[in-house]
Design a protein around this motif. Sequence first.
Motif, PDB file in Angstrom:
ATOM      1  N   ILE A 161     -21.785 -57.171   2.273  1.00 32.16           N
ATOM      2  CA  ILE A 161     -21.992 -56.285   1.117  1.00 32.16           C
ATOM      3  C   ILE A 161     -22.534 -54.935   1.577  1.00 32.16           C
ATOM      4  N   ASN A 162     -23.533 -54.953   2.449  1.00 35.65           N
ATOM      5  CA  ASN A 162     -24.104 -53.700   2.946  1.00 35.65           C
ATOM      6  C   ASN A 162     -23.071 -52.887   3.722  1.00 35.65           C
ATOM      7  N   MET A 163     -22.232 -53.568   4.486  1.00 34.78           N
ATOM      8  CA  MET A 163     -21.182 -52.869   5.231  1.00 34.78           C
ATOM      9  C   MET A 163     -20.252 -52.125   4.274  1.00 34.78           C
ATOM     10  N   GLN A 164     -19.849 -52.791   3.187  1.00 36.94           N
ATOM     11  CA  GLN A 164     -18.946 -52.145   2.232  1.00 36.94           C
ATOM     12  C   GLN A 164     -19.651 -51.013   1.487  1.00 36.94           C
ATOM     13  N   LYS A 165     -20.967 -51.159   1.264  1.00 35.83           N
ATOM     14  CA  LYS A 165     -21.705 -50.073   0.625  1.00 35.83           C
ATOM     15  C   LYS A 165     -21.725 -48.833   1.506  1.00 35.83           C
ATOM     16  N   TYR A 166     -21.959 -49.018   2.801  1.00 33.80           N
ATOM     17  CA  TYR A 166     -21.962 -47.874   3.710  1.00 33.80           C
ATOM     18  C   TYR A 166     -20.562 -47.281   3.849  1.00 33.80           C
ATOM     19  N   ASN A 167     -19.552 -48.139   3.816  1.00 35.51           N
ATOM     20  CA  ASN A 167     -18.172 -47.622   3.833  1.00 35.51           C
ATOM     21  C   ASN A 167     -17.898 -46.782   2.590  1.00 35.51           C
ATOM     22  N   ARG A 168     -18.436 -47.233   1.464  1.00 35.85           N
ATOM     23  CA  ARG A 168     -18.264 -46.457   0.222  1.00 35.85           C
ATOM     24  C   ARG A 168     -18.954 -45.104   0.328  1.00 35.85           C
ATOM     25  N   GLU A 169     -20.161 -45.088   0.906  1.00 32.37           N
ATOM     26  CA  GLU A 169     -20.855 -43.822   1.100  1.00 32.37           C
ATOM     27  C   GLU A 169     -20.074 -42.909   2.038  1.00 32.37           C
ATOM     28  N   SER A 170     -19.487 -43.479   3.070  1.00 37.07           N
ATOM     29  CA  SER A 170     -18.686 -42.689   4.011  1.00 37.07           C
ATOM     30  C   SER A 170     -17.489 -42.058   3.314  1.00 37.07           C
ATOM     31  N   VAL A 171     -16.818 -42.836   2.481  1.00 39.19           N
ATOM     32  CA  VAL A 171     -15.666 -42.314   1.739  1.00 39.19           C
ATOM     33  C   VAL A 171     -16.113 -41.210   0.781  1.00 39.19           C
ATOM     34  N   GLY A 172     -17.305 -41.379   0.185  1.00 39.77           N
ATOM     35  CA  GLY A 172     -17.826 -40.339  -0.697  1.00 39.77           C
ATOM     36  C   GLY A 172     -18.073 -39.031   0.033  1.00 39.77           C
ATOM     37  N   TYR A 173     -18.610 -39.110   1.250  1.00 40.84           N
ATOM     38  CA  TYR A 173     -18.820 -37.890   2.043  1.00 40.84           C
ATOM     39  C   TYR A 173     -17.488 -37.302   2.512  1.00 40.84           C
ATOM     40  N   ASP A 174     -16.509 -38.153   2.752  1.00 39.01           N
ATOM     41  CA  ASP A 174     -15.168 -37.634   3.074  1.00 39.01           C
ATOM     42  C   ASP A 174     -14.610 -36.840   1.895  1.00 39.01           C
ATOM     43  N   LEU A 175     -14.864 -37.323   0.694  1.00 34.95           N
ATOM     44  CA  LEU A 175     -14.433 -36.593  -0.497  1.00 34.95           C
ATOM     45  C   LEU A 175     -15.148 -35.246  -0.593  1.00 34.95           C
ATOM     46  N   GLU A 176     -16.443 -35.228  -0.303  1.00 33.54           N
ATOM     47  CA  GLU A 176     -17.177 -33.959  -0.302  1.00 33.54           C
ATOM     48  C   GLU A 176     -16.617 -33.000   0.740  1.00 33.54           C
ATOM     49  N   ASN A 177     -16.227 -33.527   1.884  1.00 36.48           N
ATOM     50  CA  ASN A 177     -15.638 -32.670   2.919  1.00 36.48           C
ATOM     51  C   ASN A 177     -14.295 -32.104   2.463  1.00 36.48           C
ATOM     52  N   THR A 178     -13.517 -32.909   1.747  1.00 31.34           N
ATOM     53  CA  THR A 178     -12.250 -32.425   1.198  1.00 31.34           C
ATOM     54  C   THR A 178     -12.497 -31.297   0.200  1.00 31.34           C
ATOM     55  N   ILE A 179     -13.509 -31.455  -0.645  1.00 34.92           N
ATOM     56  CA  ILE A 179     -13.849 -30.405  -1.608  1.00 34.92           C
ATOM     57  C   ILE A 179     -14.301 -29.144  -0.876  1.00 34.92           C
ATOM     58  N   LEU A 180     -15.100 -29.319   0.177  1.00 34.54           N
ATOM     59  CA  LEU A 180     -15.557 -28.172   0.969  1.00 34.54           C
ATOM     60  C   LEU A 180     -14.369 -27.413   1.564  1.00 34.54           C
ATOM     61  N   ASN A 181     -13.389 -28.142   2.090  1.00 36.81           N
ATOM     62  CA  ASN A 181     -12.203 -27.502   2.666  1.00 36.81           C
ATOM     63  C   ASN A 181     -11.366 -26.812   1.596  1.00 36.81           C
ATOM     64  N   THR A 182     -11.281 -27.413   0.420  1.00 35.40           N
ATOM     65  CA  THR A 182     -10.520 -26.792  -0.673  1.00 35.40           C
ATOM     66  C   THR A 182     -11.147 -25.463  -1.081  1.00 35.40           C
ATOM     67  N   VAL A 183     -12.465 -25.453  -1.236  1.00 31.14           N
ATOM     68  CA  VAL A 183     -13.166 -24.221  -1.601  1.00 31.14           C
ATOM     69  C   VAL A 183     -12.969 -23.163  -0.521  1.00 31.14           C
ATOM     70  N   TYR A 184     -13.069 -23.577   0.731  1.00 30.54           N
ATOM     71  CA  TYR A 184     -12.889 -22.641   1.842  1.00 30.54           C
ATOM     72  C   TYR A 184     -11.480 -22.049   1.846  1.00 30.54           C
TER      73      TYR A 184
END
Length: 515
Positions: A161-184
């Motif tokens: 469960i904890n592994m999947q939670k951290y994977n979810r957090e990682s995917v969330g930060y990947d989404l933030e990085n995508t937004i950062l690149n879009t704005v740039y």
Amino acid sequence: MKQSDYKNFIKKTFSTVLVAVFFATSSSVCSAKGFSIFLKKDKKKDKQQQQTVIPQPKTLNGEAVYSIEDCIDIALKNDPNIKIGQTQKDIANSDVGLAKSEYFPNITASTGFTSQHNKNTGKGGGFYNQGGSTSSDNNYYQLNLGVNQLIWNFGKTTARINMQKYNRESVGYDLENTILNTVYNVKMAYFEALAAQANQDVYERSVAINKLNYERTNALFQEGLKSKIDVVNAQVYLTDAEISLVNAQGQYQNAIINLNNAMYYPEAPEYKLKNTESFNFQQNKKVKNEVKVNYIPKNGSDELEQTAILTSGIEKQDIFQGYKFKPLVMPVDEAIQKAYENRPDLKSLLMVERAQQESLKAIKRSYMPELSASAGYNYRKNSDVSNTGFNIGAMLNLPVINAMDIKYSVEQGNSYLEMATENIDLAKKNIFFEVKQNYVNMVVLQKQIPLMAQKVQQTLENFELADGRYTVGLGNFIELQQAQTNYNNAQLELVQAVFDYNVAKEQFQKSMGVR
């Protein structure tokens, strides 16, 4: 089966199923609440996605105008990469739910009905058949219900469960990085369009000045004060300026197309761009559209001579008039530390490392036993008798142990964890040098822009002097055109420097994880 018996069977079956479902849901109240929270979040997200509205452009003097904030807002709503990232985050959220499902009870249910008809015929002579014909009817029906609940498996499920939670957090930060690149990307396209617009304004002024120069030279030629070659040269420079303007207009149109592409907005209306704080050249400045050549009588004769006035129509209120430059000031060490704290791609790698740590825990605990509890209910009935039963128990399941498999699985998990740690170290080093390099590029341009603005004023003054010298016959046409060329080039160089500065500044901010 009698109809009354069948009805009683249905009632008992329905009542028993309701009791089993109540028991299962009651034993997992906390987990069920968590699951309902996921559903509420998903519904809220669906509602937000359905309310996506593209902002309408503001109007200025009857023309539609988009600011850089408007373009970013449109891109964030339209970018399919962001929508894909949101879907991936939903999938990761479902993976957490699937991992938690191991703590939910497993419910089994089965029912059946069998009708049997037996008939014996014969003349007798046997133990089972004493003569004549006999028959019998037997109806069998049954109901089986069971619940199995995991009690404890020594942290294996918790680690997953904890592994999947951290994977979810990682995917969330990947989404933030995508937004950062879009704005740039939108900012880069916006600054490119502003630079193309400024270049177009420069060439429009160049055409106007060359047109005025041609009209003046032709008027002086008609009076016999200039030669034919000066008129022809003025026509050539005017044609070159018009060609450059056509190219600049095409570049501006392509820059707008590129901006629409960065916004993923194919149905974008016609619009103008609003200046930004660091890209604030004046727009649509007009130059004089006519030439006045004044003459006075020569001393002691009826001939006329030209007065010493500036007749080219040059206006000092050009697009650079009032340009304000405000540099971004930040110590580089502070910027590096801010990058370590903000960069979403680095945060994603940190979450991957934690996920690998939990994965390794799950691997090491894979040989531990599992404790579970079970309960069951059964009902049996035939034509003559019926019985019911209820059972409850606990079970300790020992896994199949393969020492070689465990050994290499642990080694593999350690390798994945080590690789995740090395990726973090690599990312930090890259961030360190990326921030420093972008900082140097930005600072260099911060120092160049005031000097280039000063150069524009100097070349403008030189052009005015050359124009005056040419008017009174002290300068030649080559000197005049060289001064004008220097003035145009200085303007274009300043536009390019301002564009490069904005690019360098956005690269510097992006390297810190700032939108």
